[in-house]
Scaffold this motif. Structure first.
Motif, PDB file in Angstrom:
ATOM      1  N   GLY A  30     -16.347  64.465 -31.175  1.00  0.00           N
ATOM      2  CA  GLY A  30     -16.284  63.026 -30.999  1.00  0.00           C
ATOM      3  C   GLY A  30     -15.078  62.434 -31.699  1.00  0.00           C
ATOM      4  N   ILE A  31     -14.707  61.242 -31.277  1.00  0.00           N
ATOM      5  CA  ILE A  31     -13.576  60.536 -31.860  1.00  0.00           C
ATOM      6  C   ILE A  31     -14.121  59.481 -32.813  1.00  0.00           C
ATOM      7  N   ASP A  32     -13.658  59.529 -34.054  1.00  0.00           N
ATOM      8  CA  ASP A  32     -14.138  58.613 -35.090  1.00  0.00           C
ATOM      9  C   ASP A  32     -13.429  57.264 -35.049  1.00  0.00           C
ATOM     10  N   ALA A  33     -12.158  57.247 -34.671  1.00  0.00           N
ATOM     11  CA  ALA A  33     -11.393  56.000 -34.638  1.00  0.00           C
ATOM     12  C   ALA A  33     -10.177  56.177 -33.746  1.00  0.00           C
ATOM     13  N   TYR A  34      -9.659  55.045 -33.279  1.00  0.00           N
ATOM     14  CA  TYR A  34      -8.421  55.061 -32.499  1.00  0.00           C
ATOM     15  C   TYR A  34      -7.610  53.834 -32.881  1.00  0.00           C
ATOM     16  N   GLY A  35      -6.334  53.857 -32.611  1.00  0.00           N
ATOM     17  CA  GLY A  35      -5.417  52.775 -32.968  1.00  0.00           C
ATOM     18  C   GLY A  35      -4.294  53.347 -33.825  1.00  0.00           C
ATOM     19  N   ASN A  36      -3.381  52.510 -34.258  1.00  0.00           N
ATOM     20  CA  ASN A  36      -2.226  52.967 -35.032  1.00  0.00           C
ATOM     21  C   ASN A  36      -1.505  54.108 -34.323  1.00  0.00           C
ATOM     22  N   SER A  37      -1.459  54.032 -33.002  1.00  0.00           N
ATOM     23  CA  SER A  37      -0.779  55.023 -32.154  1.00  0.00           C
ATOM     24  C   SER A  37      -1.377  56.415 -32.241  1.00  0.00           C
ATOM     25  N   GLY A  38      -2.679  56.489 -32.473  1.00  0.00           N
ATOM     26  CA  GLY A  38      -3.299  57.809 -32.541  1.00  0.00           C
ATOM     27  C   GLY A  38      -4.810  57.751 -32.594  1.00  0.00           C
ATOM     28  N   PHE A  39      -5.393  58.866 -33.045  1.00  0.00           N
ATOM     29  CA  PHE A  39      -6.846  59.043 -33.042  1.00  0.00           C
ATOM     30  C   PHE A  39      -7.265  59.785 -34.303  1.00  0.00           C
ATOM     31  N   ARG A  40      -8.502  59.543 -34.749  1.00  0.00           N
ATOM     32  CA  ARG A  40      -9.095  60.300 -35.853  1.00  0.00           C
ATOM     33  C   ARG A  40     -10.311  61.043 -35.318  1.00  0.00           C
ATOM     34  N   PHE A  41     -10.383  62.324 -35.653  1.00  0.00           N
ATOM     35  CA  PHE A  41     -11.527  63.153 -35.279  1.00  0.00           C
ATOM     36  C   PHE A  41     -11.556  64.355 -36.216  1.00  0.00           C
ATOM     37  N   ALA A  42     -12.739  64.905 -36.442  1.00  0.00           N
ATOM     38  CA  ALA A  42     -12.916  66.107 -37.263  1.00  0.00           C
ATOM     39  C   ALA A  42     -12.190  65.995 -38.605  1.00  0.00           C
ATOM     40  N   GLU A  43     -12.267  64.813 -39.227  1.00  0.00           N
ATOM     41  CA  GLU A  43     -11.641  64.550 -40.521  1.00  0.00           C
ATOM     42  C   GLU A  43     -10.128  64.760 -40.505  1.00  0.00           C
ATOM     43  N   MET A  44      -9.512  64.591 -39.338  1.00  0.00           N
ATOM     44  CA  MET A  44      -8.066  64.721 -39.189  1.00  0.00           C
ATOM     45  C   MET A  44      -7.558  63.518 -38.409  1.00  0.00           C
ATOM     46  N   SER A  45      -6.252  63.331 -38.431  1.00  0.00           N
ATOM     47  CA  SER A  45      -5.658  62.298 -37.594  1.00  0.00           C
ATOM     48  C   SER A  45      -4.610  62.931 -36.693  1.00  0.00           C
ATOM     49  N   HIS A  46      -4.460  62.336 -35.528  1.00  0.00           N
ATOM     50  CA  HIS A  46      -3.497  62.815 -34.526  1.00  0.00           C
ATOM     51  C   HIS A  46      -2.693  61.618 -34.062  1.00  0.00           C
ATOM     52  N   ARG A  47      -1.375  61.692 -34.130  1.00  0.00           N
ATOM     53  CA  ARG A  47      -0.508  60.635 -33.616  1.00  0.00           C
ATOM     54  C   ARG A  47      -0.137  60.973 -32.188  1.00  0.00           C
ATOM     55  N   GLY A  48      -0.259  59.994 -31.304  1.00  0.00           N
ATOM     56  CA  GLY A  48       0.081  60.189 -29.913  1.00  0.00           C
ATOM     57  C   GLY A  48      -1.157  60.269 -29.040  1.00  0.00           C
ATOM     58  N   SER A  49      -0.927  60.443 -27.757  1.00  0.00           N
ATOM     59  CA  SER A  49      -2.019  60.514 -26.782  1.00  0.00           C
ATOM     60  C   SER A  49      -2.756  61.833 -26.930  1.00  0.00           C
ATOM     61  N   LEU A  50      -3.962  61.898 -26.352  1.00  0.00           N
ATOM     62  CA  LEU A  50      -4.874  63.006 -26.644  1.00  0.00           C
ATOM     63  C   LEU A  50      -5.662  63.431 -25.411  1.00  0.00           C
ATOM     64  N   LEU A  51      -5.797  64.737 -25.240  1.00  0.00           N
ATOM     65  CA  LEU A  51      -6.713  65.310 -24.254  1.00  0.00           C
ATOM     66  C   LEU A  51      -7.908  65.878 -24.998  1.00  0.00           C
ATOM     67  N   CYS A  52      -9.103  65.531 -24.545  1.00  0.00           N
ATOM     68  CA  CYS A  52     -10.348  66.042 -25.109  1.00  0.00           C
ATOM     69  C   CYS A  52     -10.991  66.899 -24.028  1.00  0.00           C
ATOM     70  N   LEU A  53     -10.884  68.205 -24.181  1.00  0.00           N
ATOM     71  CA  LEU A  53     -11.331  69.148 -23.159  1.00  0.00           C
ATOM     72  C   LEU A  53     -12.425  70.050 -23.704  1.00  0.00           C
ATOM     73  N   PRO A  54     -13.201  70.694 -22.840  1.00  0.00           N
ATOM     74  CA  PRO A  54     -14.217  71.630 -23.327  1.00  0.00           C
ATOM     75  C   PRO A  54     -13.650  72.714 -24.244  1.00  0.00           C
ATOM     76  N   SER A  55     -12.387  73.071 -24.061  1.00  0.00           N
ATOM     77  CA  SER A  55     -11.758  74.106 -24.886  1.00  0.00           C
ATOM     78  C   SER A  55     -11.228  73.564 -26.212  1.00  0.00           C
ATOM     79  N   GLY A  56     -11.171  72.245 -26.373  1.00  0.00           N
ATOM     80  CA  GLY A  56     -10.694  71.657 -27.616  1.00  0.00           C
ATOM     81  C   GLY A  56      -9.886  70.395 -27.386  1.00  0.00           C
ATOM     82  N   MET A  57      -9.340  69.914 -28.478  1.00  0.00           N
ATOM     83  CA  MET A  57      -8.568  68.671 -28.485  1.00  0.00           C
ATOM     84  C   MET A  57      -7.088  69.039 -28.589  1.00  0.00           C
TER      85      MET A  57
END
Length: 129
Positions: A14-41
């Protein structure tokens, strides 16, 4: 043992937060757009809806047999989703919902919690709404 590719998290979560040009999930942050697939993020090299092409959707087509619903987060402004891509996904049995990124994140989290075969393609936004 091979190391994961850069910008790849090996579980669908699941995604914990979005904004600031990215996403937070799994206690990490990712800058940029994101694919959430069955094989992973994984990072997605799409910045605007105009960047969505058959090529940029290739990871989704590769996982099509594991996906029933695809949520596409188009940023803040909902625009048309390319008809050829929608048709190609429909041919593979995937239902496509192209909406704002915020709504896509919320719906993705609900469907994932329900253990549905869901995926998301999310364009990063600066501000959460």
């Amino acid at each position: 043992m091979t190391s994961p590719e850069p910008g790849f998290y090996p579980d669908q979560v699941g995604i914990d937060a979005y904004g600031n040009s990215g996403f937070r999930f799994a206690e990490m942050s990712h800058r940029g757009s994101l694919l959430c697939l069955p094989s992973g993020m994984q990072g997605w090299a799409v910045v605007t809806p105009a960047d969505i092409t058959m090529d940029s959707m290739a990871p989704i087509f590769a996982a099509a047999d594991q996906i029933d619903v695809l949520l596409v987060g188009l940023g803040h402004d909902v625009v048309g989703f390319p008809a050829d891509i929608r048709a190609a996904l429909r041919e593979r049995g995937i239902i496509v919902e192209a909406i704002g990124t915020g709504g896509a994140v919320r719906t993705y989290n609900v469907l994932l919690a329900e253990q549905r075969a869901v995926a998301a393609a999310l364009i990063a936004v600066e501000r959460a709404r």
